[in-house]
Design a protein around this motif. Structure first.
Motif, PDB file in Angstrom:
ATOM      1  N   PRO A   1       0.818  -1.213   0.000  1.00 37.70           N
ATOM      2  CA  PRO A   1       0.000   0.000   0.000  1.00 37.70           C
ATOM      3  C   PRO A   1       0.853   1.265   0.000  1.00 37.70           C
ATOM      4  O   PRO A   1       1.987   1.250   0.466  1.00 37.70           O
ATOM      5  N   GLY A   2       0.289   2.339  -0.517  1.00 31.93           N
ATOM      6  CA  GLY A   2       0.962   3.634  -0.487  1.00 31.93           C
ATOM      7  C   GLY A   2       1.688   3.910  -1.789  1.00 31.93           C
ATOM      8  O   GLY A   2       1.851   3.035  -2.636  1.00 31.93           O
ATOM      9  N   ASP A   3       2.113   5.161  -1.907  1.00 30.69           N
ATOM     10  CA  ASP A   3       2.739   5.658  -3.129  1.00 30.69           C
ATOM     11  C   ASP A   3       4.212   5.942  -2.834  1.00 30.69           C
ATOM     12  O   ASP A   3       4.523   6.664  -1.877  1.00 30.69           O
ATOM     13  N   ILE A   4       5.087   5.401  -3.664  1.00 35.63           N
ATOM     14  CA  ILE A   4       6.530   5.589  -3.455  1.00 35.63           C
ATOM     15  C   ILE A   4       6.898   7.076  -3.432  1.00 35.63           C
ATOM     16  O   ILE A   4       7.895   7.467  -2.826  1.00 35.63           O
ATOM     17  N   ALA A   5       6.066   7.909  -4.053  1.00 36.65           N
ATOM     18  CA  ALA A   5       6.349   9.358  -4.061  1.00 36.65           C
ATOM     19  C   ALA A   5       6.357   9.939  -2.648  1.00 36.65           C
ATOM     20  O   ALA A   5       6.996  10.957  -2.398  1.00 36.65           O
ATOM     21  N   GLN A   6       5.649   9.270  -1.713  1.00 30.98           N
ATOM     22  CA  GLN A   6       5.633   9.795  -0.340  1.00 30.98           C
ATOM     23  C   GLN A   6       6.767   9.231   0.515  1.00 30.98           C
ATOM     24  O   GLN A   6       6.995   9.706   1.626  1.00 30.98           O
ATOM     25  N   ALA A   7       7.456   8.225   0.008  1.00 28.64           N
ATOM     26  CA  ALA A   7       8.545   7.621   0.774  1.00 28.64           C
ATOM     27  C   ALA A   7       9.676   8.636   0.955  1.00 28.64           C
ATOM     28  O   ALA A   7       9.934   9.454   0.065  1.00 28.64           O
ATOM     29  N   HIS A   8      10.320   8.588   2.105  1.00 29.07           N
ATOM     30  CA  HIS A   8      11.516   9.381   2.413  1.00 29.07           C
ATOM     31  C   HIS A   8      11.235  10.886   2.527  1.00 29.07           C
ATOM     32  O   HIS A   8      12.147  11.669   2.743  1.00 29.07           O
ATOM     33  N   GLN A   9       9.983  11.297   2.356  1.00 33.99           N
ATOM     34  CA  GLN A   9       9.647  12.722   2.384  1.00 33.99           C
ATOM     35  C   GLN A   9       9.407  13.205   3.817  1.00 33.99           C
ATOM     36  O   GLN A   9       9.052  12.419   4.684  1.00 33.99           O
ATOM     37  N   PRO A  10       9.552  14.537   4.035  1.00 36.98           N
ATOM     38  CA  PRO A  10       8.982  15.069   5.276  1.00 36.98           C
ATOM     39  C   PRO A  10       7.459  14.915   5.197  1.00 36.98           C
ATOM     40  O   PRO A  10       6.898  14.936   4.097  1.00 36.98           O
ATOM     41  N   ASN A  11       6.807  14.771   6.348  1.00 36.48           N
ATOM     42  CA  ASN A  11       5.353  14.519   6.359  1.00 36.48           C
ATOM     43  C   ASN A  11       4.976  13.307   5.509  1.00 36.48           C
ATOM     44  O   ASN A  11       3.967  13.314   4.802  1.00 36.48           O
ATOM     45  N   GLU A  12       5.815  12.262   5.577  1.00 36.86           N
ATOM     46  CA  GLU A  12       5.473  11.002   4.900  1.00 36.86           C
ATOM     47  C   GLU A  12       4.106  10.521   5.387  1.00 36.86           C
ATOM     48  O   GLU A  12       3.802  10.607   6.578  1.00 36.86           O
ATOM     49  N   TYR A  13       3.308  10.040   4.464  1.00 35.83           N
ATOM     50  CA  TYR A  13       1.988   9.532   4.857  1.00 35.83           C
ATOM     51  C   TYR A  13       1.570   8.367   3.990  1.00 35.83           C
ATOM     52  O   TYR A  13       2.142   8.095   2.928  1.00 35.83           O
ATOM     53  N   ILE A  14       0.539   7.667   4.504  1.00 35.38           N
ATOM     54  CA  ILE A  14      -0.170   6.693   3.686  1.00 35.38           C
ATOM     55  C   ILE A  14      -1.636   7.102   3.778  1.00 35.38           C
ATOM     56  O   ILE A  14      -2.101   7.503   4.857  1.00 35.38           O
ATOM     57  N   THR A  15      -2.349   7.061   2.667  1.00 37.53           N
ATOM     58  CA  THR A  15      -3.772   7.414   2.764  1.00 37.53           C
ATOM     59  C   THR A  15      -4.491   6.286   3.501  1.00 37.53           C
ATOM     60  O   THR A  15      -4.090   5.113   3.421  1.00 37.53           O
ATOM     61  N   ILE A  16      -5.538   6.672   4.193  1.00 37.76           N
ATOM     62  CA  ILE A  16      -6.315   5.654   4.908  1.00 37.76           C
ATOM     63  C   ILE A  16      -6.900   4.674   3.893  1.00 37.76           C
ATOM     64  O   ILE A  16      -6.959   3.465   4.135  1.00 37.76           O
ATOM     65  N   ALA A  17      -7.256   5.189   2.715  1.00 36.84           N
ATOM     66  CA  ALA A  17      -7.814   4.317   1.668  1.00 36.84           C
ATOM     67  C   ALA A  17      -6.801   3.246   1.250  1.00 36.84           C
ATOM     68  O   ALA A  17      -7.151   2.076   1.077  1.00 36.84           O
ATOM     69  N   GLN A  18      -5.530   3.634   1.094  1.00 38.11           N
ATOM     70  CA  GLN A  18      -4.503   2.658   0.717  1.00 38.11           C
ATOM     71  C   GLN A  18      -4.248   1.661   1.839  1.00 38.11           C
ATOM     72  O   GLN A  18      -4.072   0.472   1.600  1.00 38.11           O
ATOM     73  N   PHE A  19      -4.215   2.174   3.068  1.00 43.76           N
ATOM     74  CA  PHE A  19      -3.984   1.277   4.204  1.00 43.76           C
ATOM     75  C   PHE A  19      -5.123   0.246   4.282  1.00 43.76           C
ATOM     76  O   PHE A  19      -4.880  -0.949   4.480  1.00 43.76           O
ATOM     77  N   ASN A  20      -6.343   0.722   4.056  1.00 45.80           N
ATOM     78  CA  ASN A  20      -7.487  -0.197   4.077  1.00 45.80           C
ATOM     79  C   ASN A  20      -7.437  -1.170   2.899  1.00 45.80           C
ATOM     80  O   ASN A  20      -7.837  -2.335   3.035  1.00 45.80           O
ATOM     81  N   ALA A  21      -6.939  -0.709   1.759  1.00 45.93           N
ATOM     82  CA  ALA A  21      -6.798  -1.613   0.606  1.00 45.93           C
ATOM     83  C   ALA A  21      -5.804  -2.727   0.938  1.00 45.93           C
ATOM     84  O   ALA A  21      -5.984  -3.892   0.560  1.00 45.93           O
ATOM     85  N   GLY A  22      -4.751  -2.355   1.670  1.00 40.13           N
ATOM     86  CA  GLY A  22      -3.780  -3.358   2.122  1.00 40.13           C
ATOM     87  C   GLY A  22      -4.429  -4.353   3.080  1.00 40.13           C
ATOM     88  O   GLY A  22      -4.163  -5.556   3.031  1.00 40.13           O
ATOM     89  N   HIS A  23      -5.294  -3.838   3.943  1.00 37.21           N
ATOM     90  CA  HIS A  23      -6.013  -4.690   4.898  1.00 37.21           C
ATOM     91  C   HIS A  23      -6.922  -5.676   4.146  1.00 37.21           C
ATOM     92  O   HIS A  23      -6.943  -6.875   4.452  1.00 37.21           O
TER      93      HIS A  23
END
Ligand SMILES: [Zn+2]
Length: 388
Positions: A354-376
């Motif tokens: 889940p999540g977008d590699i574009a957010q990796a290593h960034q300040p304010n790194e995040y995963i959307t709740i939608a992606q986290f739920n998709a992983g679930h």
């Protein structure tokens, strides 16, 4: 019965351990081990003999037989030094439909889902085994996974399909380039630049090596890509120098020049061919330098090496992930992961997390709740499939 935590509770716990690659990951490993033990799952460690403050952890659930699905993640995260964060990076903070925190995306979100799935599998009476593999030192060149993979094979029945949960927006990524680097140190001989013909200027001998890389890039770019390379962006092997340092004054032939030469090799080409080609250039440059002064030389040290993930034909891991996600498109990425290392060790491997590699290593790194739920959802379907 011990408490079964939700994926979010597990992720919150994992992120509270600041497991930056340079620091210890043992508090996190201790916690995961205790949590799994609490649910009757035996966890195994591979303690790194060279780094006593680090360990990998792996575990097996279900029938004691070969053919497990392996969920693979890394426990280390990149530093937050100098990054402007709006909230504590080591506290999961929810806002705007996103979970913020270092590692939410890369990749403790997946780690949490995998730990959750292992515990669920323990209670679900799975017919096919499930394994968990948590490495360290991924972010410093994927150096933690290879010894962990060897150790796993000594202790557990061998798994067959590995899902590496690097952020891919839950798409099935079946290929990536391989990469390796050489820390190159050109050692020259210092004289005043007015008599430069008696000295060896390390910078001026480094320059042709770097320009060789430029020429290779031009040749590779101009060539027709192979079928297997054509899906990559760019569809050719790249040679890159990202760091250089050398010299002490404008009028002294430089004694030292250091640079980092990195290669990203498309599947279908051999890393060893590129290594040999570069080292041949290095040796030729060294011979020329030593004609001027015998002390001049070039030292090359391998800095990292990650094998390519070669797209498989009817790969078991790919087939599994496609069945669970419904994703049938072709996806490849240009960054290296542990999937190539599992594949090299004889597993079928795919990247899906889940999540977008574009957010990796960034300040304010995040995963959307939608992606986290998709992983679930993915994990729930996986358990269902393993229990069927
Ligand atoms: Zn990662």
């Amino acid at each position: 019965m011990p408490q079964r935590l939700t994926p979010l509770e597990i992720m919150t716990k994992l992120i509270s351990f600041p497991t930056v690659s340079r620091d210890s990951n043992l508090p996190l490993v201790d916690w995961v081990e205790d949590y799994l033990n609490g649910h009757g799952i035996r966890a195994h460690r591979w303690p790194d003999p060279d780094q006593p403050h680090k360990a990998a952890l792996f575990a097996h659930v279900g029938p004691w037989e070969e053919g497990a699905v392996v969920l693979s993640g890394h426990t280390d995260v990149v530093p937050v030094d100098g990054q402007p964060w709006d909230s504590d990076p080591f506290v999961v903070t929810e806002r705007d439909g996103k979970y913020f925190g270092r590692g939410t995306c890369d990749m403790k979100g997946f780690d949490a889902l995998a730990i959750w799935a292992l515990v669920e599998a323990q209670y679900a009476d799975v017919k096919r085994p499930l394994q968990l593999a948590l490495s360290f030192d991924e972010e410093v060149g994927c150096t933690g996974a290879p010894p962990m993979i060897v150790a796993m094979q000594e202790v557990l029945p061998k798994g067959s399909a590995v899902v590496v949960g690097e952020p891919s927006m839950m798409q099935a990524v079946t290929g990536h380039k391989g990469g390796f680097g050489y820390d190159t140190h050109v050692v020259g001989y210092e004289v005043h630049s007015s008599i430069m013909h008696t000295g060896v200027n390390a910078i001026m001998y480094a320059a042709p090596l770097i320009d060789w890389a430029n020429a290779q890039n031009d040749i590779n770019m101009a060539a027709d890509p192979s079928d297997i390379a054509a899906v990559f962006d760019p569809p050719w092997t790249t040679c890159h120098v990202g760091m250089i340092k050398g010299g002490t004054a404008h009028n002294i032939t430089a004694k030292d020049c250091r640079f980092m030469m990195d290669f990203r090799v498309v599947p279908g080409e051999q890393a060893s061919t590129w290594k040999e080609a570069y080292l041949e250039q290095v040796r030729a440059a060294e011979r020329k330098m030593q004609q001027v002064h015998p002390d001049a030389h070039i030292e090359v040290k391998a800095s990292f090496a990650v094998p390519a993930l070669v797209p498989e034909t009817d790969g078991e891991a790919e087939t599994l992930v496609r069945a669970l996600t419904g994703d049938n498109a072709t996806h490849v990425v240009s960054y290296g992961t542990e999937a190539g290392q599992f594949q090299e060790a004889g597993y079928s491997a795919v990247i899906c997390g889940p999540g977008d590699i574009a957010q990796a290593h960034q300040p304010n790194e995040y995963i959307t709740i939608a992606q986290f739920n998709a992983g679930h959802d993915f994990m729930q379907r996986l358990i269902y499939k393993l229990a069927a």
